[in-house]
Design a protein around this motif. Structure first.
Motif, PDB file in Angstrom:
ATOM      1  N   ILE A  59      57.633 -63.550-108.627  1.00  0.00           N
ATOM      2  CA  ILE A  59      58.070 -62.558-107.637  1.00  0.00           C
ATOM      3  C   ILE A  59      58.702 -61.426-108.432  1.00  0.00           C
ATOM      4  O   ILE A  59      59.593 -61.661-109.260  1.00  0.00           O
ATOM      5  CB  ILE A  59      59.068 -63.166-106.640  1.00  0.00           C
ATOM      6  CG1 ILE A  59      58.379 -64.279-105.831  1.00  0.00           C
ATOM      7  CG2 ILE A  59      59.634 -62.084-105.712  1.00  0.00           C
ATOM      8  CD1 ILE A  59      59.326 -65.132-104.992  1.00  0.00           C
ATOM      9  N   LEU A  60      58.190 -60.220-108.218  1.00  0.00           N
ATOM     10  CA  LEU A  60      58.680 -59.058-108.955  1.00  0.00           C
ATOM     11  C   LEU A  60      59.424 -58.146-107.987  1.00  0.00           C
ATOM     12  O   LEU A  60      58.846 -57.656-107.009  1.00  0.00           O
ATOM     13  CB  LEU A  60      57.491 -58.327-109.602  1.00  0.00           C
ATOM     14  CG  LEU A  60      57.733 -56.957-110.242  1.00  0.00           C
ATOM     15  CD1 LEU A  60      58.934 -56.957-111.166  1.00  0.00           C
ATOM     16  CD2 LEU A  60      56.497 -56.528-111.018  1.00  0.00           C
ATOM     17  N   LEU A  61      60.711 -57.981-108.225  1.00  0.00           N
ATOM     18  CA  LEU A  61      61.501 -57.058-107.409  1.00  0.00           C
ATOM     19  C   LEU A  61      61.621 -55.730-108.129  1.00  0.00           C
ATOM     20  O   LEU A  61      62.063 -55.671-109.278  1.00  0.00           O
ATOM     21  CB  LEU A  61      62.914 -57.601-107.186  1.00  0.00           C
ATOM     22  CG  LEU A  61      63.136 -58.739-106.211  1.00  0.00           C
ATOM     23  CD1 LEU A  61      64.613 -58.824-105.852  1.00  0.00           C
ATOM     24  CD2 LEU A  61      62.288 -58.600-104.957  1.00  0.00           C
ATOM     25  N   MET A  62      61.227 -54.664-107.439  1.00  0.00           N
ATOM     26  CA  MET A  62      61.395 -53.321-107.995  1.00  0.00           C
ATOM     27  C   MET A  62      62.838 -52.867-107.755  1.00  0.00           C
ATOM     28  O   MET A  62      63.328 -52.908-106.622  1.00  0.00           O
ATOM     29  CB  MET A  62      60.458 -52.329-107.306  1.00  0.00           C
ATOM     30  CG  MET A  62      58.976 -52.555-107.506  1.00  0.00           C
ATOM     31  SD  MET A  62      58.443 -52.601-109.221  1.00  0.00           S
ATOM     32  CE  MET A  62      58.919 -50.959-109.800  1.00  0.00           C
ATOM     33  N   ALA A  90      69.217 -53.871-105.205  1.00  0.00           N
ATOM     34  CA  ALA A  90      68.334 -54.908-105.763  1.00  0.00           C
ATOM     35  C   ALA A  90      69.115 -56.158-106.153  1.00  0.00           C
ATOM     36  O   ALA A  90      68.557 -57.260-106.196  1.00  0.00           O
ATOM     37  CB  ALA A  90      67.579 -54.363-106.971  1.00  0.00           C
ATOM     38  N   LEU A  91      70.419 -56.012-106.415  1.00  0.00           N
ATOM     39  CA  LEU A  91      71.212 -57.184-106.829  1.00  0.00           C
ATOM     40  C   LEU A  91      71.313 -58.193-105.684  1.00  0.00           C
ATOM     41  O   LEU A  91      71.110 -59.397-105.879  1.00  0.00           O
ATOM     42  CB  LEU A  91      72.602 -56.752-107.300  1.00  0.00           C
ATOM     43  CG  LEU A  91      72.629 -55.935-108.599  1.00  0.00           C
ATOM     44  CD1 LEU A  91      74.041 -55.418-108.870  1.00  0.00           C
ATOM     45  CD2 LEU A  91      72.133 -56.757-109.782  1.00  0.00           C
ATOM     46  N   ASP A  92      71.629 -57.717-104.478  1.00  0.00           N
ATOM     47  CA  ASP A  92      71.696 -58.617-103.311  1.00  0.00           C
ATOM     48  C   ASP A  92      70.341 -59.241-103.036  1.00  0.00           C
ATOM     49  O   ASP A  92      70.230 -60.418-102.698  1.00  0.00           O
ATOM     50  CB  ASP A  92      72.114 -57.845-102.056  1.00  0.00           C
ATOM     51  CG  ASP A  92      73.613 -57.645-102.008  1.00  0.00           C
ATOM     52  OD1 ASP A  92      74.299 -58.278-102.824  1.00  0.00           O
ATOM     53  OD2 ASP A  92      74.064 -56.852-101.157  1.00  0.00           O
ATOM     54  N   ILE A 130      72.403 -58.317-113.825  1.00  0.00           N
ATOM     55  CA  ILE A 130      71.125 -58.589-113.162  1.00  0.00           C
ATOM     56  C   ILE A 130      70.767 -60.066-113.313  1.00  0.00           C
ATOM     57  O   ILE A 130      70.280 -60.708-112.376  1.00  0.00           O
ATOM     58  CB  ILE A 130      70.024 -57.671-113.752  1.00  0.00           C
ATOM     59  CG1 ILE A 130      70.326 -56.204-113.408  1.00  0.00           C
ATOM     60  CG2 ILE A 130      68.654 -58.069-113.249  1.00  0.00           C
ATOM     61  CD1 ILE A 130      69.515 -55.194-114.214  1.00  0.00           C
ATOM     62  N   ALA A 131      71.051 -60.633-114.479  1.00  0.00           N
ATOM     63  CA  ALA A 131      70.806 -62.068-114.691  1.00  0.00           C
ATOM     64  C   ALA A 131      71.721 -62.893-113.786  1.00  0.00           C
ATOM     65  O   ALA A 131      71.286 -63.857-113.151  1.00  0.00           O
ATOM     66  CB  ALA A 131      71.038 -62.430-116.161  1.00  0.00           C
TER      67      ALA A 131
END
Ligand code: DX5
Ligand code: ZN
Length: 229
Positions: free
Chosen positions: A136-139, A154-156, A188-189
């Motif tokens: 799954i790739l989140l932009m 994007a963090l949530d 992000i990790a």
């Protein structure tokens, strides 16, 4: 220790020396080559296609190649990338008329398959296809260009996807793409990503022709990831 993977986006590499650039980032400790395909239709930019993927394989790149399709339609080009040596093929659900069929097509070609979510794309696209998904790739930027700033929402979203993956019990990589740099990779990790695309954050500092620059940037990213454990 989470199985973290660093995936340089070659969009920001020196295209005139692409094979060498890939060799150098991989020698510096990167894990996956992230290959951005743009068609001047689904996104307003034009990049590289299957011939370049094949050329990298012929050059000797043996690391996984993660083909991020920002194209519409999707299906016609899938077989070409599989034949060109793609390992992962991911696509944007809005760009395919039949998402389940496209996923089956990618898997049928022997590649790992994934869906890509733009910042405003809902995760409901995962509801009925999670059993066919390997990535799954989140932009964390809107697709089309390198060098944009990370969009904090994007963090949530990463946390929500991490819950979905854990609940599925499947081995699915969670990749983040856009504005990833040494100074935010740890955060992000911690939010749930395990695979980190970085284009300008890696290549822009190494383009003075000194491949050792990549060593230090990858090492700094690894050290931030270790702290995020
Ligand atoms: C954007 C691409 C990204 C881009 C990332 O549409 O999918 O892979 O190259 O570049 P940076 O790391 O510079 O944001
Ligand atoms: Zn990408």
């Amino acid at each position: 220790m989470a199985d973290y993977a660093i995936a340089p986006s070659i969009l920001s590499a020196d295209f005139a020396r692409l094979g060498e650039e890939c060799d150098n980032v991989l020698a510096a400790g990167a894990d996956i080559i992230h290959f951005d395909v743009m068609d001047n239709h689904y996104v307003p930019n034009l990049t590289i296609g299957p011939l370049v993927c094949e050329a990298l394989r012929k050059h000797g790149i043996s690391a996984p190649i993660d083909v991020h399709l920002m194209v519409s339609p999707v299906d016609r080009i899938v077989g070409d990338f599989a034949n060109a040596g793609a390992s992962y093929i991911t696509f944007h659900p809005e760009a395919s008329e039949h998402i389940d069929r496209t996923l089956q097509l990618i898997k049928g070609e022997g590649c790992k398959a994934g869906l890509v979510f733009n910042p405003a794309t809902p995760l409901t696209y995962l509801d009925y296809v999670i059993d066919k998904i390997d990535m799954i790739l989140l932009m964390s930027v809107n697709p089309g260009f390198g060098g944009q700033s990370f969009i904090p929402s994007a963090l949530d979203k990463l946390g929500q996807v991490r819950e979905i993956i854990d609940a599925s019990g499947r081995d699915i990589r969670l990749e983040i793409d856009g504005g990833v740099k040494v100074d935010n990779i740890g955060q992000i990790a911690a939010a749930g990503a395990d695979t980190f695309v970085s284009g300008s954050g890696l290549f822009s500092k190494g383009q003075d022709g000194d491949p050792n620059r990549y060593d230090s940037i990858v090492a700094e990213m690894r050290s931030e990831l270790a702290k995020a454990q």
